[in-house]
Scaffold this active site. Structure first.
Site, PDB file in Angstrom:
ATOM      1  N   GLU A 169      -2.544 -15.566 -35.109  1.00  0.00           N
ATOM      2  CA  GLU A 169      -2.206 -16.874 -34.535  1.00  0.00           C
ATOM      3  C   GLU A 169      -0.974 -17.546 -35.163  1.00  0.00           C
ATOM      4  O   GLU A 169      -1.073 -18.589 -35.818  1.00  0.00           O
ATOM      5  CB  GLU A 169      -3.411 -17.807 -34.639  1.00  0.00           C
ATOM      6  N   GLU A 216     -11.030 -12.811 -31.015  1.00  0.00           N
ATOM      7  CA  GLU A 216     -11.937 -13.909 -31.384  1.00  0.00           C
ATOM      8  C   GLU A 216     -12.435 -14.647 -30.148  1.00  0.00           C
ATOM      9  O   GLU A 216     -11.655 -14.931 -29.243  1.00  0.00           O
ATOM     10  CB  GLU A 216     -11.254 -14.946 -32.297  1.00  0.00           C
TER      11      GLU A 216
HETATM   12  O1  LIG Z   1     -11.970 -22.419 -35.343  1.00  0.00           O
HETATM   13  C1  LIG Z   1     -12.614 -21.183 -35.260  1.00  0.00           C
HETATM   14  C2  LIG Z   1     -11.631 -20.061 -35.567  1.00  0.00           C
HETATM   15  C3  LIG Z   1     -11.160 -20.026 -37.020  1.00  0.00           C
HETATM   16  O2  LIG Z   1     -12.264 -20.019 -37.908  1.00  0.00           O
HETATM   17  C4  LIG Z   1     -10.297 -18.752 -37.198  1.00  0.00           C
HETATM   18  O3  LIG Z   1      -9.921 -18.521 -38.549  1.00  0.00           O
HETATM   19  C5  LIG Z   1      -9.024 -18.869 -36.371  1.00  0.00           C
HETATM   20  O4  LIG Z   1      -8.432 -17.602 -36.132  1.00  0.00           O
HETATM   21  C6  LIG Z   1      -9.266 -19.612 -35.071  1.00  0.00           C
HETATM   22  N1  LIG Z   1      -8.352 -19.903 -34.140  1.00  0.00           N
HETATM   23  C7  LIG Z   1      -8.938 -20.699 -33.211  1.00  0.00           C
HETATM   24  C8  LIG Z   1      -8.239 -21.281 -32.019  1.00  0.00           C
HETATM   25  C9  LIG Z   1      -6.923 -21.991 -32.463  1.00  0.00           C
HETATM   26  C10 LIG Z   1      -7.185 -23.164 -33.341  1.00  0.00           C
HETATM   27  C11 LIG Z   1      -7.425 -22.952 -34.689  1.00  0.00           C
HETATM   28  C12 LIG Z   1      -7.638 -24.037 -35.545  1.00  0.00           C
HETATM   29  C13 LIG Z   1      -7.593 -25.331 -35.038  1.00  0.00           C
HETATM   30  C14 LIG Z   1      -7.364 -25.533 -33.682  1.00  0.00           C
HETATM   31  C15 LIG Z   1      -7.161 -24.447 -32.832  1.00  0.00           C
HETATM   32  C16 LIG Z   1     -10.240 -20.882 -33.584  1.00  0.00           C
HETATM   33  N2  LIG Z   1     -10.429 -20.189 -34.713  1.00  0.00           N
END
Ligand SMILES: OC[C@@H]1[C@@H](O)[C@H](O)[C@@H](O)c2[nH]c(CCc3ccccc3)c[n+]21
Length: 445
Positions: A164, A351
């Site tokens: 990301e 994910e």
């Molecule tokens: O938030 C849940 C997971 C994280 O724990 C992972 O490390 C990360 O790869 C991940 N990406 C996203 C979507 C993008 C996002 C991340 C953080 C905050 C807002 C949007 C959600 N998540």
């Protein structure tokens, strides 16, 4: 029964800083998340990854949970600061030895290791020299990839260079809500560009190994709340999705966004390097993005913080993160990828998951029906995308364990296994048993 294609990879995903703990063990150097989470006010409740799920020491028991789920693949990340504590220079063999043990144990279990090189834990020493806004970090990442390729190149079947880059750059350097906590639009654009260049520099290095090479991007279909918000929505789509997909898959930045940003920092050869052919594209999907520009336009040039522009239609259900639950958004984004990017390689959903208010009941169980419904809905949408002709090769549920949820700390639980942080006891939620059955059937019942 919604069966997935033959050979479909079923997995779960984690990341080093979110589960390992042991942040000073065996020569590990500090990362920007060690620094950021120690900063008062940066993380909810002042939580840090210092202990997390203690996975650095408990990994063998946790890998037994992978076998219990019956997954055929496991996505995890290497901590750059364990392998190169200063980001460059001296290699820490203890760090490499730790990950050699993990990879060999997974292979012995018949589980495919899918290894992310960078999941946000930049060595602090590199940030001290500008981090991702410093072009020299590109070479540091390429060297890190060389060290990893030499140590693990003969036994890792799939590499993911970055997790990301949008979050690392626009949230970490643009909004300041993630490490390193910088809130500056131009820094966000520079960081995004250098992250993409770092990916491009690492691809040929990893291609020398026996493994396939890909990158993971978080994608979210963008919707205007009202027709008047269409321009703002197009800009948010340009920032969150196209600013990364166009260079990676088409070798160019989107024209409308170059103009909007006034971006001029690409150097000759950068875009060709960034667009190095991929064996797969990792896609992280969680929700759609709803945009209401209201009386303000999308702020220049940073992606609007989710609160300011994420005006969520009240009627939609949400997870504990406040994200709308929209399974069809996964189908929509995959079909869009296939339509808009002729060079699209096979896709892995690297994910997908959700945080809900998990409750350990008096019988000692976690009956997380909402998570089961969330996963079932998204797997059904994934099957729809595959039926529509999108080449999807696997699905990784986020996450194996409850873990350190970045700025939200430990208050947001995404795991199939509940973690009691006081005792480090792992407890299979109902969703773990449900997911194990889906894996066994190779699809939804
Ligand atoms: O938030 C849940 C997971 C994280 O724990 C992972 O490390 C990360 O790869 C991940 N990406 C996203 C979507 C993008 C996002 C991340 C953080 C905050 C807002 C949007 C959600 N998540």
């Amino acid at each position: 029964m919604r069966a997935m294609p033959e050979g479909f990879r079923w997995g779960v995903a984690t990341a080093a800083y979110q589960i390992e703990g042991s942040v000073s063990a065996d020569g590990r150097g500090p990362s920007i998340w060690d620094t950021f989470s120690a900063t008062p006010g940066a993380v909810r409740h002042g939580d840090t990854g210092a202990i997390a799920c203690d996975h650095y020491r408990r990994w063998k028991q946790d890998f037994a949970l992978l076998s219990e789920l019956g997954v055929s693949a496991y996505r995890f990340s290497l901590a750059w600061p364990r392998i190169l504590p200063e980001g460059t220079g001296q290699v820490n063999q203890s760090g490499l030895d730790h990950y050699r043990r993990l990879v060999d144990d997974l292979l012995a279990r018949g589980i495919e290791p899918v290894v992310t090189l960078y999941h946000w834990d930049l060595p602090q020493a590199l940030q001290d020299r500008g981090g991702w806004t410093n072009r020299a970090t590109i070479d540091a990442f390429a060297r890190y990839a060389e060290v990893v390729a030499e140590a693990l190149g003969d036994r890792v079947p799939r590499w993911i260079t970055l997790n990301e880059p949008w979050v690392s750059s626009f949230v970490g350097y643009g909004s300041g809500r993630h490490a390193p906590g910088i809130a500056d639009g131009r820094s966000a654009l520079l960081a995004a560009h250098h992250l993409l260049c770092a990916h491009g520099a690492a691809v040929p290095v990893l291609r020398e190994t026996s493994g396939q090479v890909g990158v993971t991007v978080n994608l979210s279909p963008v919707r205007p709340v009202t027709p008047e918000d269409a321009d703002a929505a197009r800009r948010v789509d340009g920032c969150q999705n196209r600013w990364f997909l166009d260079p990676l898959l088409a070798g160019r930045y989107p024209e409308d966004m170059i103009e909007w940003y006034g971006f001029a920092d690409a150097e000759p050869g950068d875009l060709e390097s960034i667009a190095a052919p991929l064996d797969f594209l990792g896609v992280n999907y969680y929700t759609r993005t709803w945009v209401a520009s209201g009386d303000r336009d999308v702020p220049h040039p940073v992606h609007p913080s989710l609160d300011a522009h994420q005006v969520l239609p009240e009627k939609l259900p949400r997870t504990l993160m406040g994200w709308t639950i929209e399974p069809d958004g996964l189908r929509e984004l995959l079909v869009r990828l296939r339509t808009d990017y002729p060079g699209l390689p096979p896709v892995l959903i690297t994910e997908n998951g959700a945080a809900f208010d998990d409750y350990v009941d008096p019988e000692g169980g976690v009956d997380d029906e909402e998570r089961i419904a969330f996963l079932a809905g998204h797997l059904s949408a994934l099957a729809d995308a595959i039926d529509a002709g999108v080449d999807v090769r696997g699905y990784f549920c986020w996450s194996l364990l409850d873990n350190f949820e970045w700025a939200e700390g430990y208050g947001r639980r995404f795991g199939l296994y509940h973690v009691d942080y006081a005792t480090q006891h792992r407890l299979a939620k109902a969703s773990a048993r449900w997911y194990a059955d889906v894996v066994k059937r190779n699809g939804l019942p």
